[in-house]
Enzyme design. Structure first.
Site, PDB file in Angstrom:
ATOM      1  N   LYS A 115      -3.960  73.178  25.557  1.00  0.00           N
ATOM      2  CA  LYS A 115      -3.081  72.259  27.013  1.00  0.00           C
ATOM      3  C   LYS A 115      -1.882  71.661  26.912  1.00  0.00           C
ATOM      4  O   LYS A 115      -0.739  72.014  27.436  1.00  0.00           O
ATOM      5  CB  LYS A 115      -3.544  71.794  28.429  1.00  0.00           C
ATOM      6  CG  LYS A 115      -5.069  72.881  28.485  1.00  0.00           C
ATOM      7  CD  LYS A 115      -5.798  72.184  30.340  1.00  0.00           C
ATOM      8  CE  LYS A 115      -6.542  73.392  30.708  1.00  0.00           C
ATOM      9  NZ  LYS A 115      -6.892  72.684  31.786  1.00  0.00           N
ATOM     10  N   LYS A 207      -8.669  84.984  26.610  1.00  0.00           N
ATOM     11  CA  LYS A 207      -9.490  84.066  27.921  1.00  0.00           C
ATOM     12  C   LYS A 207      -8.414  84.893  29.318  1.00  0.00           C
ATOM     13  O   LYS A 207      -7.784  84.519  29.338  1.00  0.00           O
ATOM     14  CB  LYS A 207      -9.288  82.938  28.269  1.00  0.00           C
ATOM     15  CG  LYS A 207     -10.507  82.671  28.492  1.00  0.00           C
ATOM     16  CD  LYS A 207     -11.147  81.173  28.257  1.00  0.00           C
ATOM     17  CE  LYS A 207      -9.972  80.035  29.259  1.00  0.00           C
ATOM     18  NZ  LYS A 207     -10.058  78.772  29.208  1.00  0.00           N
ATOM     19  N   LYS A 210      -6.061  81.272  34.867  1.00  0.00           N
ATOM     20  CA  LYS A 210      -5.293  81.029  36.062  1.00  0.00           C
ATOM     21  C   LYS A 210      -3.752  80.552  35.441  1.00  0.00           C
ATOM     22  O   LYS A 210      -2.853  81.272  36.512  1.00  0.00           O
ATOM     23  CB  LYS A 210      -5.751  79.888  36.643  1.00  0.00           C
ATOM     24  CG  LYS A 210      -6.960  79.376  37.418  1.00  0.00           C
ATOM     25  CD  LYS A 210      -7.143  78.299  37.448  1.00  0.00           C
ATOM     26  CE  LYS A 210      -9.034  77.541  38.273  1.00  0.00           C
ATOM     27  NZ  LYS A 210      -9.401  76.620  37.954  1.00  0.00           N
TER      28      LYS A 210
HETATM   29  P1  TYM Z   1     -11.939  75.651  35.577  1.00  0.00           P
HETATM   30  O1  TYM Z   1     -11.580  75.069  36.592  1.00  0.00           O
HETATM   31  O2  TYM Z   1     -10.702  75.907  34.524  1.00  0.00           O
HETATM   32  O3  TYM Z   1     -13.102  76.651  35.667  1.00  0.00           O
HETATM   33  C1  TYM Z   1     -14.377  76.810  36.759  1.00  0.00           C
HETATM   34  C2  TYM Z   1     -15.350  77.608  35.585  1.00  0.00           C
HETATM   35  O4  TYM Z   1     -15.582  78.642  35.077  1.00  0.00           O
HETATM   36  C3  TYM Z   1     -15.115  79.117  34.503  1.00  0.00           C
HETATM   37  N1  TYM Z   1     -14.312  80.151  33.916  1.00  0.00           N
HETATM   38  C4  TYM Z   1     -14.795  80.931  33.256  1.00  0.00           C
HETATM   39  N2  TYM Z   1     -15.190  81.695  32.952  1.00  0.00           N
HETATM   40  C5  TYM Z   1     -15.623  82.904  32.049  1.00  0.00           C
HETATM   41  N3  TYM Z   1     -14.462  83.435  31.740  1.00  0.00           N
HETATM   42  C6  TYM Z   1     -13.188  83.103  31.602  1.00  0.00           C
HETATM   43  N4  TYM Z   1     -12.451  83.476  31.645  1.00  0.00           N
HETATM   44  C7  TYM Z   1     -13.149  82.117  32.985  1.00  0.00           C
HETATM   45  N5  TYM Z   1     -12.229  80.935  33.483  1.00  0.00           N
HETATM   46  C8  TYM Z   1     -12.780  79.704  33.357  1.00  0.00           C
HETATM   47  C9  TYM Z   1     -15.185  77.663  33.446  1.00  0.00           C
HETATM   48  O5  TYM Z   1     -15.549  78.000  32.205  1.00  0.00           O
HETATM   49  C10 TYM Z   1     -16.055  76.762  34.654  1.00  0.00           C
HETATM   50  O6  TYM Z   1     -16.954  76.778  34.356  1.00  0.00           O
HETATM   51  N6  TYM Z   1     -13.021  71.200  33.073  1.00  0.00           N
HETATM   52  C11 TYM Z   1     -13.810  72.101  33.722  1.00  0.00           C
HETATM   53  C12 TYM Z   1     -14.646  71.604  35.669  1.00  0.00           C
HETATM   54  C13 TYM Z   1     -14.592  70.868  35.803  1.00  0.00           C
HETATM   55  C14 TYM Z   1     -16.172  70.923  35.196  1.00  0.00           C
HETATM   56  C15 TYM Z   1     -16.692  69.290  35.715  1.00  0.00           C
HETATM   57  C16 TYM Z   1     -17.403  71.843  35.098  1.00  0.00           C
HETATM   58  C17 TYM Z   1     -14.646  69.392  35.533  1.00  0.00           C
HETATM   59  N7  TYM Z   1     -16.327  68.914  35.984  1.00  0.00           N
HETATM   60  C18 TYM Z   1     -17.980  68.804  35.461  1.00  0.00           C
HETATM   61  C19 TYM Z   1     -18.896  71.024  35.351  1.00  0.00           C
HETATM   62  C20 TYM Z   1     -19.068  70.185  34.905  1.00  0.00           C
HETATM   63  C21 TYM Z   1     -12.757  73.074  34.287  1.00  0.00           C
HETATM   64  O7  TYM Z   1     -11.481  73.230  33.935  1.00  0.00           O
HETATM   65  O8  TYM Z   1     -13.013  74.434  34.957  1.00  0.00           O
END
Ligand code: TYM
Length: 345
Positions: A115, A207, A210
Site C-alpha cells: 500500500k 487480486k 477495490k
Molecule cells: P478489506 O476491507 O480489504 O476486505 C474485507 C474482507 O474481504 C476479503 N477480501 C478478499 N477475499 C477474497 N478475495 C479477494 N480478492 C479479497 N479482497 C478482500 C479480506 O480478506 C477481508 O476479509 N484489514 C481488513 C479489515 C479489518 C479486519 C479487522 C478484518 C480490520 N480489522 C479485524 C478482520 C478482523 C481489510 O482490509 O479488509
C-alpha cells in the site's frame, strides 16, 4: 472472567467498490457463521482513514458496507453490527498494543509495503500501525475466530504474536486479576472455501481489489445484471476447454479463478464444477456463470439500493450495535488498565 467459548469477529473497510472477493472471501462466510454463534461484524472506518478519504464519500461508504452486510443476510438483531469509530475502546486498546508490538514485526507486513509503495516516507503513521489497530479490533472482544480472505493471514498471525507477548509480559498481574490461562485468546483465522483469494477478471495474477483502476477487473456488489453479464463475458480466459480434474487448472490462473468463483457461488467445491463443466468451452461456462452470478448477486445489489435510500435506518442499526459492542469493549478496557497498572477512579 473466563474467555467465552466461541466468539466471531470480522471487519470490512468502507473504502468503496465492495466486490465479489469481499463477498466470497468474507461477507458470505459471515452469513454462514452467524447461525448459533455470537458474531460481531464491524465497519472499520478508522482503518479506512489510514489512506485519504473524502469525508462525504466515507460517510456513504460506511452506510454502504452496513447495507451490504444486511442485504447479504446478516441479522443485525441476532449479531452485533456497528462501525468502529463509535466504540472508543478500539483506538484505546490499539495504543496499548502499539506499545506491545515491535517495530520489527510491523516492518515485515507485506500489505503495508504494497500500500505504501515506493513513497514510504509519505505514508501515514496510521498505515504503518494499521495491523495493531486490527489486533485491537479482535482482542477488544477477545474473539476466538476471525473469518477473512487469504490476504489477511499475516495480520492474523501478528494478532496472535501481540496477544502472546501481552499475556507473557503481564502474566503476573493477569493471574493476580483472576484470569486463568492468559488474558487474550490465541485467535484462529478462518480462511476456507474455494474463494479465499478471488483474482482480477482482467489479470489472473492480481487480486480482485477495490482500488484497481479498471472497473472491469471486479464485480461490484452494487452491479446490476447487465454489468455482471458484461464483466463475466469480458473476463480474460485461455483458449483451452475446461479440464475435468483439479490438476488441469495448474498454470491456468484465469480458469482457476472463474471455477473458484462458480464453486463458491454455488456452495460447492471446484471438483464439483469441473465434474459438470470438464471439456466445456469458456463460452458455455461463462453463460452458466452469468446466470448463477446474476441469480445470487442481483438481489443483493437491489436490496443494498433499497436500504441506502433510508440512511436513518442504517444509522440506527449502527448505533444500536455500537451500544451493545461497547458493553463488551468497556469491560476489556477496564481489565487491561488493571492488568497494566493504569489507575482508574
Ligand atoms: P478489506 O476491507 O480489504 O476486505 C474485507 C474482507 O474481504 C476479503 N477480501 C478478499 N477475499 C477474497 N478475495 C479477494 N480478492 C479479497 N479482497 C478482500 C479480506 O480478506 C477481508 O476479509 N484489514 C481488513 C479489515 C479489518 C479486519 C479487522 C478484518 C480490520 N480489522 C479485524 C478482520 C478482523 C481489510 O482490509 O479488509
Amino acid at each position: 472472567m473466563a474467555a467465552v467459548a466461541e466468539r466471531i469477529f470480522s471487519g470490512v473497510q468502507p473504502t468503496g467498490n465492495l466486490h465479489l472477493g469481499n463477498y466470497l472471501g468474507a461477507i458470505k462466510r459471515f452469513v454462514d457463521l452467524q447461525k448459533g454463534r455470537e458474531c460481531i461484524y464491524c465497519v472499520v472506518d478508522l482503518h479506512a482513514i489510514t489512506i485519504w478519504q473524502e469525508p462525504e464519500d466515507l460517510k456513504r461508504h460506511i452506510r454502504e458496507v452496513t447495507a451490504a452486510f444486511i442485504a447479504c443476510g446478516i441479522d443485525p438483531k441476532a449479531n452485533i453490527v456497528f462501525n468502529q469509530s463509535q466504540v472508543s475502546g478500539h483506538a484505546e486498546l490499539a495504543w496499548v498494543l502499539n506499545c506491545v508490538a515491535r517495530m520489527g514485526w510491523l516492518n515485515r507486513m507485506t500489505q503495508f509495503k504494497e500500500k505504501a509503495g515506493k513513497d514510504r516516507e509519505n505514508a501515514s503513521v496510521g498505515l504503518f500501525a494499521y495491523p495493531t489497530l486490527m489486533a485491537a479490533d479482535i482482542l477488544l472482544y477477545r474473539a476466538t475466530h476471525v473469518p477473512v480472505g487469504e490476504d489477511q493471514k499475516q495480520h492474523l498471525e501478528l494478532t496472535r504474536d501481540i496477544a502472546q507477548k501481552f499475556n507473557n509480559d503481564y502474566a503476573r498481574t493477569i493471574a493476580a486479576n483472576g484470569h486463568e490461562d492468559g488474558y487474550f485468546p490465541m485467535t484462529e483465522p478462518l480462511i476456507a472455501g474455494p474463494a479465499t483469494r478471488v483474482m482480477s477478471l482482467r489479470d489472473g495474477s492480481k487480486k480482485m481489489s477495490k482500488s484497481d483502476a479498471s472497473d472491469n477487473s471486479r464485480i461490484n456488489l452494487a452491479d446490476d445484471a447487465d454489468a455482471i453479464a458484461t464483466k463475466v463475458r469480458k473476463a480474460k480466459t485461455d483458449p483451452e476447454p475446461l479440464p475435468s480434474e483439479l490438476e488441469g487448472l495448474k498454470g491456468r490462473p484465469e480458469a482457476d479463478n472463474l471455477v473458484g468463483i462458480f464453486a463458491a457461488l454455488s456452495d460447492g467445491a471446484k471438483e464439483d464444477v469441473l465434474r459438470d463443466f470438464g471439456g466445456a468451452q469458456f463460452s458455455a461456462f461463462k453463460a452458466a456463470l452469468v446466470e448463477l452470478a446474476v441469480e445470487k448477486l442481483g438481489p443483493i445489489g437491489g436490496e443494498m439500493k433499497r436500504l441506502m435510500d433510508d440512511p436513518a435506518s442504517i444509522d440506527a442499526i449502527l448505533s444500536d450495535g455500537a451500544d451493545r459492542a461497547r458493553v463488551i469493549a468497556d469491560q476489556t478496557i477496564r481489565d487491561v488498565k488493571d492488568i497494566i497498572g493504569l489507575v482508574r477512579g
